[in-house]
Write a protein that holds these residues in place. Structure first.
Motif, short mmCIF file in Angstrom:
data_model
loop_
_atom_site.label_atom_id
_atom_site.label_comp_id
_atom_site.label_asym_id
_atom_site.label_seq_id
_atom_site.Cartn_x
_atom_site.Cartn_y
_atom_site.Cartn_z
N HIS A 6 -7.80 1.26 -9.49
CA HIS A 6 -7.18 2.28 -8.64
C HIS A 6 -7.82 2.30 -7.26
CE1 HIS A 6 -5.09 3.70 -12.15
NE2 HIS A 6 -6.23 3.72 -12.80
N PRO A 7 -7.63 1.23 -6.48
CA PRO A 7 -8.21 1.20 -5.14
C PRO A 7 -7.52 2.22 -4.24
CG PRO A 7 -6.71 -0.64 -5.43
CD PRO A 7 -6.83 0.04 -6.76
N VAL A 8 -8.28 2.70 -3.28
CA VAL A 8 -7.76 3.76 -2.43
C VAL A 8 -6.81 3.22 -1.36
CG1 VAL A 8 -8.39 5.54 -0.77
CG2 VAL A 8 -9.72 5.24 -2.85
N GLY A 9 -7.16 2.15 -0.72
CA GLY A 9 -6.35 1.70 0.41
C GLY A 9 -6.07 0.21 0.40
N ASN A 10 -5.77 -0.29 1.56
CA ASN A 10 -5.52 -1.71 1.80
C ASN A 10 -6.39 -2.16 2.96
OD1 ASN A 10 -3.21 -2.00 -0.03
ND2 ASN A 10 -2.16 -0.67 1.42
N SER A 11 -6.46 -3.44 3.15
CA SER A 11 -7.16 -3.97 4.32
C SER A 11 -6.11 -4.40 5.34
CB SER A 11 -8.02 -5.18 3.91
OG SER A 11 -8.66 -5.72 5.04
N LEU A 12 -6.23 -3.87 6.54
CA LEU A 12 -5.30 -4.18 7.62
C LEU A 12 -6.12 -4.71 8.78
CD1 LEU A 12 -2.31 -3.81 8.68
CD2 LEU A 12 -3.13 -1.66 9.63
N ARG A 13 -5.88 -5.95 9.15
CA ARG A 13 -6.65 -6.58 10.23
C ARG A 13 -5.74 -7.34 11.18
NH1 ARG A 13 -12.29 -7.21 8.78
NH2 ARG A 13 -12.69 -5.38 7.53
N LYS A 41 -17.70 -6.06 10.43
CA LYS A 41 -17.93 -4.98 11.39
C LYS A 41 -16.88 -3.87 11.30
CE LYS A 41 -18.19 -7.92 14.79
NZ LYS A 41 -18.24 -8.44 16.17
N LYS A 42 -15.72 -4.20 10.80
CA LYS A 42 -14.64 -3.21 10.74
C LYS A 42 -14.39 -2.73 9.32
CE LYS A 42 -12.36 -4.82 14.88
NZ LYS A 42 -11.12 -5.22 15.51
N ASN A 43 -15.47 -2.63 8.53
CA ASN A 43 -15.29 -2.14 7.17
C ASN A 43 -15.04 -0.64 7.18
OD1 ASN A 43 -17.81 -1.08 7.63
ND2 ASN A 43 -18.80 -2.07 5.92
#
Length: 131
Positions: free
Chosen positions: A7-14, A79-81
């Motif tokens: 149940h991950p909270v979000g996604n990675s958007l880069r 750096k953008k974690n």
């Protein structure tokens, strides 16, 4: 770990800062492209989390494969974690542990899980009884 995997909270958007060539130069992701990585799909990859990647099996982390540890970064890397990572970990290890040690929790009403940008429970009701 297993709860965050299922149940991950979000996604990675880069946004890519340079051209990226995939393995064997099959595809090119041009600089400036927006890339989204769905943790819900990544963390349930049957090639990595088998057998039964959709089941809650905490023991799978007792001796994880390299593929499992390389694939599991719920707060992303670099750096953008996730800016809220420290607070989230403090809540997981402190507050949740304290609630579970001081209360008996039972599901009173089972709702559903809604997933848009984040994963969230909808319509769930828990009953807490002091132990």
């Amino acid at each position: 770990k297993e709860g965050m995997r299922l149940h991950p909270v979000g996604n990675s958007l880069r946004k890519t800062g340079r051209d990226i060539h995939t393995k064997n130069d099959e595809y090119l992701i041009p600089s400036g492209s927006i890339c989204v990585c769905s943790f819900l799909l990544l963390f349930r990859n049957p090639d990595v989390f088998s057998p039964d990647p959709n089941s809650f099996v905490p023991s799978r982390w007792e001796d994880p494969t390299r593929e499992m540890t390389d694939s599991f970064h719920p707060f992303t890397l670099g750096k953008k974690n996730c800016v809220g990572q420290s607070l989230a970990r403090a809540e997981m290890f402190g507050i949740v542990a304290r609630i579970c040690s001081e209360f008996e929790l039972s599901v009173e009403e089972e709702g559903m899980v809604d997933h848009y940008l984040t994963l969230k429970p909808d319509g769930w009701r828990l009953r807490a009884r002091k132990v």
